[in-house]
Scaffold this motif. Structure first.
Motif, PDB file in Angstrom:
ATOM      1  N   PRO A   2       0.825  -1.208   0.000  1.00 18.34           N
ATOM      2  CA  PRO A   2       0.000   0.000   0.000  1.00 18.34           C
ATOM      3  C   PRO A   2       0.860   1.258   0.000  1.00 18.34           C
ATOM      4  CG  PRO A   2      -0.575  -1.460   1.827  1.00 18.34           C
ATOM      5  CD  PRO A   2       0.642  -2.007   1.187  1.00 18.34           C
ATOM      6  N   THR A   3       0.363   2.283  -0.667  1.00 18.40           N
ATOM      7  CA  THR A   3       1.058   3.566  -0.675  1.00 18.40           C
ATOM      8  C   THR A   3       0.736   4.327   0.600  1.00 18.40           C
ATOM      9  OG1 THR A   3      -0.763   4.751  -1.732  1.00 18.40           O
ATOM     10  CG2 THR A   3       0.844   3.658  -3.195  1.00 18.40           C
ATOM     11  N   GLY A   4       1.463   5.433   0.834  1.00 13.21           N
ATOM     12  CA  GLY A   4       1.201   6.253   2.019  1.00 13.21           C
ATOM     13  C   GLY A   4      -0.216   6.771   2.049  1.00 13.21           C
ATOM     14  N   LYS A   5      -0.751   7.125   0.871  1.00 16.75           N
ATOM     15  CA  LYS A   5      -2.128   7.632   0.801  1.00 16.75           C
ATOM     16  C   LYS A   5      -3.126   6.547   1.201  1.00 16.75           C
ATOM     17  CE  LYS A   5      -5.362   9.993  -2.219  1.00 16.75           C
ATOM     18  NZ  LYS A   5      -5.651  10.483  -3.552  1.00 16.75           N
ATOM     19  N   GLN A   6      -2.865   5.301   0.784  1.00 18.86           N
ATOM     20  CA  GLN A   6      -3.760   4.200   1.142  1.00 18.86           C
ATOM     21  C   GLN A   6      -3.679   3.878   2.632  1.00 18.86           C
ATOM     22  OE1 GLN A   6      -2.026   1.527  -1.701  1.00 18.86           O
ATOM     23  NE2 GLN A   6      -3.881   1.518  -2.944  1.00 18.86           N
ATOM     24  N   LEU A   7      -2.500   4.059   3.210  1.00 20.51           N
ATOM     25  CA  LEU A   7      -2.322   3.766   4.627  1.00 20.51           C
ATOM     26  C   LEU A   7      -2.983   4.814   5.514  1.00 20.51           C
ATOM     27  CD1 LEU A   7       1.412   2.655   4.767  1.00 20.51           C
ATOM     28  CD2 LEU A   7      -0.588   1.221   5.111  1.00 20.51           C
ATOM     29  N   MET A   8      -2.809   6.079   5.189  1.00 21.08           N
ATOM     30  CA  MET A   8      -3.277   7.139   6.077  1.00 21.08           C
ATOM     31  C   MET A   8      -4.659   7.649   5.690  1.00 21.08           C
ATOM     32  SD  MET A   8      -1.382   7.147   8.559  1.00 21.08           S
ATOM     33  CE  MET A   8      -2.277   8.421   9.401  1.00 21.08           C
ATOM     34  N   THR A   9      -5.606   6.778   5.778  1.00 17.31           N
ATOM     35  CA  THR A   9      -6.995   7.182   5.632  1.00 17.31           C
ATOM     36  C   THR A   9      -7.478   7.639   7.006  1.00 17.31           C
ATOM     37  OG1 THR A   9      -7.826   4.974   6.120  1.00 17.31           O
ATOM     38  CG2 THR A   9      -7.367   5.481   3.788  1.00 17.31           C
ATOM     39  N   VAL A  10      -8.595   8.305   7.036  1.00 22.95           N
ATOM     40  CA  VAL A  10      -9.156   8.777   8.311  1.00 22.95           C
ATOM     41  C   VAL A  10      -9.398   7.603   9.268  1.00 22.95           C
ATOM     42  CG1 VAL A  10     -11.152   9.887   9.379  1.00 22.95           C
ATOM     43  CG2 VAL A  10     -10.101  10.904   7.353  1.00 22.95           C
ATOM     44  N   PRO A  11     -10.082   6.520   8.834  1.00 19.28           N
ATOM     45  CA  PRO A  11     -10.316   5.420   9.782  1.00 19.28           C
ATOM     46  C   PRO A  11      -9.025   4.752  10.252  1.00 19.28           C
ATOM     47  CG  PRO A  11     -11.280   4.920   7.631  1.00 19.28           C
ATOM     48  CD  PRO A  11     -10.775   6.312   7.568  1.00 19.28           C
ATOM     49  N   ASN A  12      -8.029   4.636   9.371  1.00 18.95           N
ATOM     50  CA  ASN A  12      -6.761   4.042   9.795  1.00 18.95           C
ATOM     51  C   ASN A  12      -6.067   4.923  10.826  1.00 18.95           C
ATOM     52  OD1 ASN A  12      -7.362   2.042   7.988  1.00 18.95           O
ATOM     53  ND2 ASN A  12      -5.650   2.439   6.615  1.00 18.95           N
ATOM     54  N   ALA A  13      -6.111   6.232  10.624  1.00 20.59           N
ATOM     55  CA  ALA A  13      -5.516   7.157  11.595  1.00 20.59           C
ATOM     56  C   ALA A  13      -6.221   7.035  12.949  1.00 20.59           C
ATOM     57  CB  ALA A  13      -5.588   8.589  11.073  1.00 20.59           C
ATOM     58  N   ILE A  14      -7.529   6.855  12.932  1.00 19.52           N
ATOM     59  CA  ILE A  14      -8.280   6.701  14.188  1.00 19.52           C
ATOM     60  C   ILE A  14      -7.864   5.409  14.886  1.00 19.52           C
ATOM     61  CG2 ILE A  14     -10.588   6.390  15.187  1.00 19.52           C
ATOM     62  CD1 ILE A  14     -11.610   8.247  12.900  1.00 19.52           C
ATOM     63  N   SER A  15      -7.702   4.320  14.121  1.00 22.36           N
ATOM     64  CA  SER A  15      -7.264   3.049  14.720  1.00 22.36           C
ATOM     65  C   SER A  15      -5.858   3.161  15.290  1.00 22.36           C
ATOM     66  CB  SER A  15      -7.323   1.926  13.676  1.00 22.36           C
ATOM     67  OG  SER A  15      -8.648   1.655  13.309  1.00 22.36           O
ATOM     68  N   ILE A  16      -4.985   3.864  14.588  1.00 24.35           N
ATOM     69  CA  ILE A  16      -3.621   4.073  15.089  1.00 24.35           C
ATOM     70  C   ILE A  16      -3.658   4.908  16.375  1.00 24.35           C
ATOM     71  CG2 ILE A  16      -1.419   5.209  14.573  1.00 24.35           C
ATOM     72  CD1 ILE A  16      -1.907   4.270  11.607  1.00 24.35           C
ATOM     73  N   PHE A  17      -4.546   5.894  16.414  1.00 27.19           N
ATOM     74  CA  PHE A  17      -4.725   6.674  17.641  1.00 27.19           C
ATOM     75  C   PHE A  17      -5.112   5.749  18.800  1.00 27.19           C
ATOM     76  CE2 PHE A  17      -7.835   8.588  20.519  1.00 27.19           C
ATOM     77  CZ  PHE A  17      -7.056   9.573  21.104  1.00 27.19           C
ATOM     78  N   ARG A  18      -6.021   4.786  18.542  1.00 27.95           N
ATOM     79  CA  ARG A  18      -6.436   3.872  19.598  1.00 27.95           C
ATOM     80  C   ARG A  18      -5.264   3.027  20.076  1.00 27.95           C
ATOM     81  NH1 ARG A  18     -10.381   2.244  17.451  1.00 27.95           N
ATOM     82  NH2 ARG A  18     -10.050   0.125  16.761  1.00 27.95           N
ATOM     83  N   PHE A  53     -17.444   3.595  11.572  1.00 26.56           N
ATOM     84  CA  PHE A  53     -18.409   4.520  10.972  1.00 26.56           C
ATOM     85  C   PHE A  53     -17.731   5.358   9.888  1.00 26.56           C
ATOM     86  CE2 PHE A  53     -20.382   8.739  10.860  1.00 26.56           C
ATOM     87  CZ  PHE A  53     -21.711   8.405  10.610  1.00 26.56           C
ATOM     88  N   ALA A  54     -16.542   5.877  10.195  1.00 22.32           N
ATOM     89  CA  ALA A  54     -15.811   6.691   9.217  1.00 22.32           C
ATOM     90  C   ALA A  54     -15.435   5.867   7.995  1.00 22.32           C
ATOM     91  CB  ALA A  54     -14.561   7.289   9.864  1.00 22.32           C
TER      92      ALA A  54
END
Length: 192
Positions: A2-18, A53-54
């Motif tokens: 996956p590219t950086g754009k595919q990795l850093m989606t809003v839901p992925n960022a939220i999961s990483i935050f968790r 949800f996101a």
């Protein structure tokens, strides 16, 4: 890959935050800061509600997102009991049978999935979403010293959900994330 754009989606960022919330929980517990622990717990659980949800509403669902969500869930699952044991050892001692059954109910399907698929199952069933919400609210009631009974009442629901996810691992020969129920898993198996 996956590219950086595919990795850093809003839901992925939220999961990483968790995932990042888990060490923050442990640090708050080690510092003896129950209020901070409860705040991080609430943020972590809120992020668990928001990421799925996101993903659906932004059309950003992906196998990677399902994995990150599961790793976020697991990190919280491992950090919360340790933090509770540090801050409220009497709760762990007095609620030990319920805590043990709850942890077993959460971990058993994960272990079965790791053995069969060599990865977390990442089903994210409707039952798991309901149980996560119910347990999160019930734990807040425990942390705020309002009542322990809602947590105790959630444990049988966790066991039922665990049995569903174990059955799903059993019937699915290959890993399929984001399946709402055992019925969906059976239908998927019959189609393939």
């Amino acid at each position: 890959m996956p590219t950086g754009k595919q990795l850093m989606t809003v839901p992925n960022a939220i999961s990483i935050f968790r995932m990042a919330t888990a060490p923050a929980l442990l640090l708050a517990a080690l510092a003896g800061r129950p209020g901070l622990f409860v705040a991080f717990f609430a943020l972590g659980m809120l992020s668990d509600c928001v990421d799925g949800f996101a993903a659906r509403h932004l059309h950003q669902t992906s196998p990677l997102g399902a994995k990150l969500d599961s790793w976020g869930d697991l990190s919280m699952l491992l950090a919360v009991p340790v933090g509770v044991a540090l801050l409220w050892p009497e709760v762990i001692a007095e609620e030990a049978p319920y805590v043990a059954v709850a942890l077993a109910a959460y971990l058993t399907p994960l272990i079965f999935g790791l053995i069969k698929y060599h990865r977390l199952p990442s089903f994210h069933t409707w039952g798991a979403k309901f149980c996560t919400t119910a347990v999160s609210v019930s734990l807040l009631l425990v942390f705020l010293e309002i009542s322990r009974w809602p947590f105790r009442l959630c444990v049988p629901l966790l066991v039922i959900e665990s049995m569903q996810e174990i059955a799903m691992v059993h019937v699915l020969p290959q890993w399929h994330p984001n399946l709402p129920t055992l019925w969906h898993a059976l239908r998927l198996r019959s189609e393939s």
